[in-house]
Motif scaffolding. Structure first.
Motif, mmCIF file in Angstrom:
data_model
loop_
_atom_site.group_PDB
_atom_site.id
_atom_site.type_symbol
_atom_site.label_atom_id
_atom_site.label_comp_id
_atom_site.label_asym_id
_atom_site.label_seq_id
_atom_site.Cartn_x
_atom_site.Cartn_y
_atom_site.Cartn_z
ATOM 1 N N GLY A 1 0.784 -1.225 0.000
ATOM 2 C CA GLY A 1 0.000 0.000 0.000
ATOM 3 C C GLY A 1 0.812 1.269 0.000
ATOM 4 N N ARG A 2 2.094 1.202 -0.409
ATOM 5 C CA ARG A 2 2.901 2.416 -0.471
ATOM 6 C C ARG A 2 2.485 3.255 -1.678
ATOM 7 N NH1 ARG A 2 8.700 -0.450 -0.061
ATOM 8 N NH2 ARG A 2 7.550 -1.889 -1.444
ATOM 9 N N VAL A 3 2.577 4.578 -1.520
ATOM 10 C CA VAL A 3 2.140 5.477 -2.592
ATOM 11 C C VAL A 3 3.260 5.641 -3.619
ATOM 12 C CG1 VAL A 3 0.551 6.714 -1.096
ATOM 13 C CG2 VAL A 3 2.910 7.521 -1.319
ATOM 14 N N PRO A 4 2.924 6.003 -4.852
ATOM 15 C CA PRO A 4 3.949 6.208 -5.883
ATOM 16 C C PRO A 4 4.869 7.389 -5.546
ATOM 17 C CG PRO A 4 1.773 5.952 -6.855
ATOM 18 C CD PRO A 4 1.562 6.125 -5.385
ATOM 19 N N VAL A 5 6.036 7.383 -6.199
ATOM 20 C CA VAL A 5 6.969 8.507 -6.131
ATOM 21 C C VAL A 5 7.317 8.890 -7.560
ATOM 22 C CG1 VAL A 5 7.931 7.879 -3.895
ATOM 23 C CG2 VAL A 5 8.958 6.946 -5.964
ATOM 24 N N GLY A 6 7.798 10.132 -7.737
ATOM 25 C CA GLY A 6 8.165 10.565 -9.087
ATOM 26 C C GLY A 6 8.479 12.035 -9.123
ATOM 27 N N ASN A 7 8.588 12.567 -10.318
ATOM 28 C CA ASN A 7 8.943 13.970 -10.498
ATOM 29 C C ASN A 7 8.334 14.489 -11.787
ATOM 30 O OD1 ASN A 7 10.130 16.445 -10.077
ATOM 31 N ND2 ASN A 7 12.117 15.853 -10.923
ATOM 32 N N PHE A 8 7.611 15.579 -11.667
ATOM 33 C CA PHE A 8 7.106 16.319 -12.826
ATOM 34 C C PHE A 8 8.227 17.294 -13.190
ATOM 35 C CE2 PHE A 8 3.562 19.578 -14.127
ATOM 36 C CZ PHE A 8 3.999 19.525 -15.436
ATOM 37 N N GLU A 9 9.033 16.925 -14.204
ATOM 38 C CA GLU A 9 10.284 17.638 -14.435
ATOM 39 C C GLU A 9 10.153 18.878 -15.308
ATOM 40 O OE1 GLU A 9 13.589 14.098 -14.157
ATOM 41 O OE2 GLU A 9 12.452 14.301 -16.033
ATOM 42 N N GLY A 10 9.267 18.825 -16.277
ATOM 43 C CA GLY A 10 9.225 19.973 -17.165
ATOM 44 C C GLY A 10 7.958 20.030 -17.986
ATOM 45 N N VAL A 11 7.591 21.269 -18.333
ATOM 46 C CA VAL A 11 6.457 21.497 -19.223
ATOM 47 C C VAL A 11 6.800 22.694 -20.088
ATOM 48 C CG1 VAL A 11 5.263 22.958 -17.540
ATOM 49 C CG2 VAL A 11 3.952 21.833 -19.369
ATOM 50 N N SER A 12 6.468 22.622 -21.354
ATOM 51 C CA SER A 12 6.731 23.748 -22.254
ATOM 52 C C SER A 12 5.602 23.859 -23.258
ATOM 53 C CB SER A 12 8.063 23.559 -22.981
ATOM 54 O OG SER A 12 8.024 22.393 -23.783
ATOM 55 N N GLY A 13 5.252 25.116 -23.569
ATOM 56 C CA GLY A 13 4.242 25.359 -24.584
ATOM 57 C C GLY A 13 4.899 25.563 -25.934
ATOM 58 N N VAL A 14 4.374 24.928 -26.939
ATOM 59 C CA VAL A 14 4.825 25.118 -28.312
ATOM 60 C C VAL A 14 3.608 25.511 -29.134
ATOM 61 C CG1 VAL A 14 6.739 23.505 -28.070
ATOM 62 C CG2 VAL A 14 4.519 22.657 -28.832
ATOM 63 N N ALA A 15 3.801 25.640 -30.424
ATOM 64 C CA ALA A 15 2.682 26.028 -31.284
ATOM 65 C C ALA A 15 1.634 24.927 -31.288
ATOM 66 C CB ALA A 15 3.179 26.309 -32.693
ATOM 67 N N GLY A 16 0.523 25.164 -30.638
ATOM 68 C CA GLY A 16 -0.600 24.240 -30.651
ATOM 69 C C GLY A 16 -0.460 23.031 -29.763
ATOM 70 N N ALA A 17 0.526 22.994 -28.847
ATOM 71 C CA ALA A 17 0.693 21.795 -28.032
ATOM 72 C C ALA A 17 1.482 22.114 -26.769
ATOM 73 C CB ALA A 17 1.393 20.700 -28.830
ATOM 74 N N ILE A 18 1.500 21.097 -25.872
ATOM 75 C CA ILE A 18 2.249 21.202 -24.614
ATOM 76 C C ILE A 18 3.104 19.947 -24.478
ATOM 77 C CG2 ILE A 18 2.083 21.346 -22.099
ATOM 78 C CD1 ILE A 18 -0.706 22.593 -22.483
ATOM 79 N N ASN A 19 4.396 20.140 -24.178
ATOM 80 C CA ASN A 19 5.298 19.017 -23.891
ATOM 81 C C ASN A 19 5.383 18.837 -22.385
ATOM 82 O OD1 ASN A 19 6.068 18.421 -26.595
ATOM 83 N ND2 ASN A 19 7.483 20.158 -26.568
ATOM 84 N N VAL A 20 5.182 17.588 -21.927
ATOM 85 C CA VAL A 20 5.184 17.274 -20.503
ATOM 86 C C VAL A 20 6.135 16.101 -20.282
ATOM 87 C CG1 VAL A 20 3.788 16.639 -18.496
ATOM 88 C CG2 VAL A 20 2.778 18.005 -20.342
ATOM 89 N N GLY A 21 7.056 16.223 -19.293
ATOM 90 C CA GLY A 21 8.006 15.150 -19.043
ATOM 91 C C GLY A 21 8.268 14.938 -17.572
ATOM 92 N N GLY A 22 8.698 13.701 -17.233
ATOM 93 C CA GLY A 22 9.055 13.365 -15.870
ATOM 94 C C GLY A 22 9.162 11.866 -15.700
ATOM 95 N N TRP A 23 9.037 11.377 -14.476
ATOM 96 C CA TRP A 23 9.098 9.940 -14.200
ATOM 97 C C TRP A 23 8.264 9.633 -12.963
ATOM 98 C CZ3 TRP A 23 11.021 8.585 -9.419
ATOM 99 C CH2 TRP A 23 11.819 9.539 -8.767
#
Length: 841
Positions: A518-540
């Motif tokens: 029952g342990r909760v997940p861990v991770g990192n929301f590392e980056g987000v960037s707006g481009v023309a008509g879209a959003i890039n989202v990355g992490g682990w």
């Protein structure tokens, strides 16, 4: 002495320097190469100190020579004229191969004969030699070969004399003075060397020419052939002498050069020391020549095999060797012995070679060889090829080459271990440098092993192993009970070497009926960037209760979608080795132009709860209208000697192309391009690709500095400050090692009313040019040795090329003594490079 009447007999290095100097001359040969290996010699030769004739007299009648105890030794016929003057026995490449074989590895900080180079000068042709056209940076092997050809002397004679005089052939730490007086030409025991003969080239050419003068018998008649002479045993005349019938001019020349014969004690000693009345020079000449090149009494060069080693190449687990060899006494195919290190293999040179037949029509064409010889282990390996003689003559070393073997222990990595309920998924890669084929891998889960074959495609194997192909991956799934297990993989060796542990990982397996912790997940929301008509989202993200990838939910404002965090992230695996690498996410999500709020949730694999990894605000530009600002990371700055190093990455979300960065060191700035490969950045932002890293070294003075980095927008929008950091540049070391300069006084030639002086000099404690002081008689002046000498820069890359000097110095008509001194840059002392005598018209 070139160009005028011969001068007095000169002797070489004094016995007081040479007695007791032991020069190891043993040649490692096994039964495959039946050549004798010399033992350690006792001492170098004694020499005469003036042109005065010995106190013996000649008679026209031959008398018997005293009994001999050294096999084949004849004091009156040490070497035949035919062998002594056979200049075709060895060419430059054969001499070089011979020198390489004698000293495979030179001690650090020294230049051994096999690597020695010197710029040569012109020598005029005369009745003794055909002259010499000087050239820059000639290797010793070329100087020996060219001098031998010019003067008609066997190059083997010059090689043997280099050994008996200064031990240069086998010496692993020779000092410069050994090269300056390499053959003792013009260097009497009781006075400095004649400046005209100081230096390796002048020694070789001068000695070769002097031997022809001796053989001519025009100026030197004390040991004239056809007569019996009383020849001393030692410079100490109390040691006595014995009559020797001199059979030929070559033997007479050797006695002019070293006017002593070995006594019975010296002959009994072989290479060792005899007694207080022993002399060794002519004995050692005979020993070295016969052990290295065969008989002194036959034209061995004419009967020896010839050939060429055309290929020595490392291949996985082997060396490929190819070439040709023939014996002038037969058209039959020869045996060829190939040594890989100390291990030999006999092959036959019987492959068809029409080109060899065209060059040697009487020999036929069956003289080529091509073989694959197994490697004996990793590292640099000396590969030597011998042609085995048939009939008269002796075996010949065709060549040696040091090649890095493609051999050794297996390499690879256990890089993918994950668990699912009741199972383990295990993967990695492995290869053995000795083969391009797939090798066995043994995987152990705790104490239970499973054999695999690493034959699956893996395109990410390091480029170092590109010659081995891609079929070296392995994967397997094994059943495992619930709980923690230790997983290890071993690469199984297939050639020289041993098995290798590829890695171990501890991993937890959950069973079908196991209660989820029952342990909760861990991770990192590392980056987000707006481009023309879209959003890039990355992490682990991962759930610590399983090594399997989990889901992430990405919200853009109130709209969400589920994605799988299963992309490879080796950095996550390094931080959490039990979890494996497949826990990254990098998504491009369509969005309208304007401001958006992006939130990422890690979704629990079972019991427990989901986790909000974070929320970010981002601006999306309209399609066709970029304007996003760059983003990135100023990761580190460090101070080094005279510089700062700056590392990080930067991306403009409006383009996948690299962008500029501006780096400020205090108030000074410069532009650079963030275009270095960063696979971790590419994994986090796949739409932008990996080529956005920067790593710059920027000159800076000692002390504290502030370094700031700005990402420069590719188009619309603005630049972004990535941050500022403080750094300290260390002060340079102040201690001067105190080493003395070295160099070469290459020439001093007369001009109308002047003398041209040239050469080069380096202080090893600095790459800057240093001063030279040039004396003409008692007058001197200082000059800077700062002229470009690319040959010097190639020989000493750490010092650079700017160390030459070439000066014209006014001088009155007449004879002048020119001396050159290298002036130390700091601690240490100055060095005299030499003196020359010059006649100004």
């Amino acid at each position: 002495m070139t160009g005028h009447a011969p001068g007095p007999v000169r002797s070489r290095t004094s016995r007081r320097w040479m007695i007791g100097m032991l020069v190891v001359a043993a040649v490692f040969l096994t039964a495959l190469v039946p050549l004798a290996a010399p033992t350690t010699p006792a001492a170098a030769s004694q020499h005469s100190t003036s042109a005065a004739a010995p106190g013996s007299s000649a008679s026209s009648a031959a008398t018997s020579v005293r009994p001999m105890t050294l096999d084949g030794w004849n004091a009156g016929n040490i070497i035949s004229d035919a062998v002594f003057t056979n200049s075709a026995t060895m060419n430059e490449s054969q001499i070089q191969a011979f020198l390489n074989a004698k000293v495979p590895v030179c001690q650090a900080g020294y230049t051994c004969l096999k690597d020695f180079r010197q710029s040569t000068v012109d020598r005029p042709a005369d009745r003794y030699c055909n002259g010499y056209v000087g050239a820059a940076s000639e290797p010793a092997s070329r100087i020996i070969a060219r001098a031998a050809q010019s003067c008609g002397i066997n190059p083997q004679v010059l090689v043997v004399m280099l050994q008996k005089e200064q031990g240069l052939v086998t010496h692993t730490w020779p000092s410069n003075w050994r090269y300056d007086a390499a053959l003792g030409q013009g260097c009497p025991d009781d006075a400095p060397c004649n400046p005209d003969y100081v230096g390796f080239f002048f020694q070789i050419y001068g000695a070769a020419r002097q031997m022809k003068i001796y053989m001519e018998g025009r100026y030197f008649t004390w040991y004239a052939p056809g007569n019996t002479w009383n020849i001393l045993y030692n410079p100490n005349q109390n040691c006595g002498s014995a009559p020797v019938y001199i059979a030929n001019a070559a033997t007479a020349a050797l006695y002019y050069y070293t006017p002593y014969q070995p006594n019975a004690a010296a002959l009994r000693a072989g290479y060792g020391e005899g007694d207080a009345c022993s002399a060794y020079g002519n004995r050692n000449f005979y020993n070295y020549f016969t052990d290295w090149f065969g008989s002194t009494q036959s034209n061995a060069g004419a009967d020896n095999p010839i050939g060429n080693v055309e290929l020595v190449q490392a291949t996985p687990g082997n060396f490929s060797v190819a070439g040709w060899a023939l014996d002038p006494n037969t058209s039959a195919s020869l045996a060829v012995h190939v040594y890989v290190g100390s291990v030999g293999k006999a092959i036959t040179a019987d492959l068809d070679r029409p080109d060899v037949a065209a060059a040697y029509p009487s020999a036929g064409s069956k003289h080529g060889f091509a073989a694959t010889i197994p490697a004996t282990g990793p590292g640099d390996t000396n590969v030597c090829v011998y042609a085995i003689n048939q009939g008269p003559g002796a075996n010949v070393l065709l060549g040696c080459k040091s090649v890095t073997a493609l051999s050794g222990d297996p390499v690879g990595k256990l890089d993918a271990v994950s668990s699912a309920k009741g199972t383990l998924q295990i993967g990695g890669w492995a290869l053995d440098p000795d083969t391009t084929g797939a090798i066995a891998v043994h995987v152990y889960v705790d104490s239970t092993g499973k054999p695999l074959v690493a034959d699956q495609a893996r395109t990410d194997i390091p480029a170092t192993y590109r010659d081995y192909g891609t079929k070296h991956g392995f994967t397997t799934t094994v059943t495992a009970a619930a709980g923690t297990h230790n997983v290890c993989a071993y690469g199984i060796n297939s050639g020289p070497g041993g098995n290798v542990l590829l890695g171990c990982v501890s991993v937890t397996v959950t069973g079908t009926g196991t209660v989820d912790p029952g342990r909760v997940p861990v991770g990192n929301f590392e980056g987000v960037s707006g481009v023309a008509g879209a959003i890039n989202v990355g992490g682990w993200a991962f759930d610590p209760d399983t090594t399997a990838p989990i889901s992430v939910h990405i919200y853009v404002d109130s709209a969400s979608a589920a994605y799988r965090a299963d992309k490879s992230r080796p950095d996550v695996a390094a931080a959490y080795p039990a979890m494996g690498a497949n826990h990254g996410f990098a998504e491009k999500i369509t969005a309208t132009a304007g401001n958006h709020n992006v939130c990422v949730y890690a979704i629990n694999d079972g019991a427990g709860g989901n986790v909000l990894l974070g929320c970010r605000t981002v601006v999306v530009t309209p399609v066709g209208d970029p304007g996003s600002v760059p983003f990135g990371n100023f990761e580190s700055v460090s101070g080094t000697q005279g510089a700062v190093r700056v590392d990080g990455w930067a991306i403009d979300p409006d383009t996948a192309d690299p962008i500029s960065i501006h780096i400020y060191v205090d108030s000074a700035s410069a532009a650079y391009t963030a275009d270095k490969s960063r696979p971790d950045v590419g994994a986090a932002f796949p739409a932008s690709g990996p080529n956005h890293g920067f790593s710059q070294t920027i000159p800076a003075s000692p002390g504290s500095h502030t370094v700031c980095v700005y990402a420069i927008n590719n188009g619309m929008g603005g630049n972004a400050a990535l941050g500022c950091k403080s750094v300290t540049v260390p002060a340079p070391p102040t201690a001067d090692p105190g080493r003395v300069p070295f160099g070469n006084f290459e020439s001093a030639t007369a001009a109308a009313g002047a003398i041209d002086v040239s050469g080069w000099v380096i202080d090893p404690d600095t790459a800057d040019p240093i001063s030279v002081h040039i004396y003409v008689d008692s007058a001197s002046a200082a000059y800077s040795a700062g002229k470009t000498r690319t040959d010097v820069g190639a020989a000493y890359p750490a010092s650079g090329p700017n160390h030459g000097f070439a000066e014209r110095i006014a001088a009155a008509s007449g004879t002048h003594n020119v001396c050159v001194y290298a002036i130390n840059n700091g601690a240490g002392g100055n060095v005299m490079l030499g003196c020359r005598s010059v006649v100004v018209p």
